[in-house]
Design a protein around this motif. Sequence first.
Motif, short mmCIF file in Angstrom:
data_model
loop_
_atom_site.label_atom_id
_atom_site.label_comp_id
_atom_site.label_asym_id
_atom_site.label_seq_id
_atom_site.Cartn_x
_atom_site.Cartn_y
_atom_site.Cartn_z
N GLU A 172 0.84 -1.21 0.00
CA GLU A 172 0.00 0.00 0.00
C GLU A 172 0.88 1.25 0.00
OE1 GLU A 172 -2.76 0.33 3.30
OE2 GLU A 172 -3.31 2.37 2.67
N ALA A 208 -8.33 6.36 -3.10
CA ALA A 208 -9.04 5.69 -2.00
C ALA A 208 -10.55 5.85 -2.16
CB ALA A 208 -8.58 6.25 -0.67
N LYS A 261 -12.99 7.44 5.24
CA LYS A 261 -11.88 6.99 4.38
C LYS A 261 -10.85 8.12 4.22
CE LYS A 261 -11.07 3.60 2.49
NZ LYS A 261 -10.10 2.59 2.97
N ILE A 306 -6.81 8.08 5.31
CA ILE A 306 -5.70 8.40 4.38
C ILE A 306 -4.91 9.59 4.92
CG2 ILE A 306 -5.15 9.20 2.05
CD1 ILE A 306 -6.05 6.31 2.11
#
Lengths: 95, 455
Positions: free
Chosen positions: B11, B229, B245, B249
């Motif tokens: 990632e 994302a 989300k 991030i």
Amino acid sequence: MENRSENKIIITVSGVDRIGIVAKVANILAENQINIEDIKQTIMQDYFVMFLLGDISKAKKSFKEIKECLQKAGEELQMEIWVQKKQIFDNMHNI
Amino acid sequence: MTSFNSDSILETINMIRVHHLDIRTVTLALSLRDCCDTDVKAVGEKIYNKIIKYAKNLTTMAQEIEDEYSIPIINKRIAVTPISLVGESCKNYDYVYLAKVLDKAAQDVGVNFIGGFGALVEKGCTRGDEALIESIPEALAQTERICSSVNVASSKAGINMDAVLKMGKTIKKAAEITADKDGIGAAKLVCFCNVPSDNPFMAGAFHGYGEPECALNVGVSGPGVVRAAIEALPIGTSFDEVANKIKQIAYKITSTGELVGREMAQKMGIPFGIIDLSLAPTPEIGDSVAGIFQAMGLEHAGAHGTTAALAMLNDAVKKGGIMASSHVGGLSGAFIPVSEDAGMIEAATKGCLTFDKLEAMTSVCSVGLDMIAIPGDTSSDTISGIIADEMAIGMINKKTTAVRIIPAPNKKEGDKVVFGGLLGEAPIMSVNKLSCANFVQRGGRIPAPIHSLNN
């Protein structure tokens, strides 16, 4: 000194699978007194991916020299090699 | 024996390699208050020596960190005490000379911008402030790396309309005398309301009066990561989940910045200052804040809904980032420059994004009207009117707002300006042509607002 997190490096190798990838990388690490603490390999979408956790506390060469050495090997193997201090992953993915 | 999580490694590498995660800037903030002298040459010498002493290893150290973590550090910069103060003790003011010294020092230590050629004048100007503002166009034309910022308003002091009038003329002149480069002088000049004293981002970086001797401030980035994302979420995912989300991030981006900042400060032997937890776009494809709006479901930046999207984005970035760093500061939030964001450039070129919509967006973004090119024949009074409006938004809403606009010489609506590099390119946007001359020329100050009876 030995178990301090700044001495831990993560090596990520990816590319088309072929004979001798692990051997070549492991050889460089052994030559440079880098202990392999963990290793994992997998095939993802036909690509070979290997992750390797190393300890550079006993290494004679600097991080930069080790990285250059590994990246040169990557070019020879036609693989992409990332060499990073482990702290970036610890910081990014742990609260 | 420690171990690792291979998904996390992939990632991270993906964020850097595919989605342009980077450290946007490491900025050495340095006080020059001890460089005052009655002789301007002596001031110049002290400034040069001090910058060299503190910043000589800045780029080498940044390179080392880049190597260790394989994360690009795009810009290495310096922010200094507002120069109006440093040069004010001189018998004969020569701020253009001081700008050249700063430029030379920046060049010699290998940084691409040095900020702080400015003044804080929200309540009024000292003689030094006036001389500095007067010298800005010339200073920007004769240097490459100087960035200039002037704070003309605050929620506590109100708006200094004399300074607003003066800045309208200064911006116009800064563009005119750099006409051969599309008016780039104005691209390095910004007016603020509620300016933060620890901002690492240009053109507004400076080292404020309440700051320590020196500090290392870091600005992070990563709009491409946020976009990816959001795009990975199932279609129709609710705002609750989208906001969460973005927070996740932002935490990851900021914690990386915190690591880089702390390591770098330690290597340089100076205190770590703050993380500016920002989403700062670049003109590169995929590194766009406007792209995030599209991922959220808007056809283009500028569509109805853009202000709401930006408000949520800005807030979620702060919420996610704040936990990842012990000291957050600067401008923190989502930047919406036009020329530095491929998606914004496209929206503006197609006519989807207008000046008025941008002004509305600045009430919820991290800063303000940023890198907007307007016709070269726009009067300085109209520019002052634009500044006054933007300052009013900041003053009333207790937020930082700013104006960095380029009245592009000899260009009209439909043309474009090209600055290259991080400053990018922009279409000329039309501005309202009605006169505001009699309004902005009244002078004086717009009083500070009441801080209760909110509505």
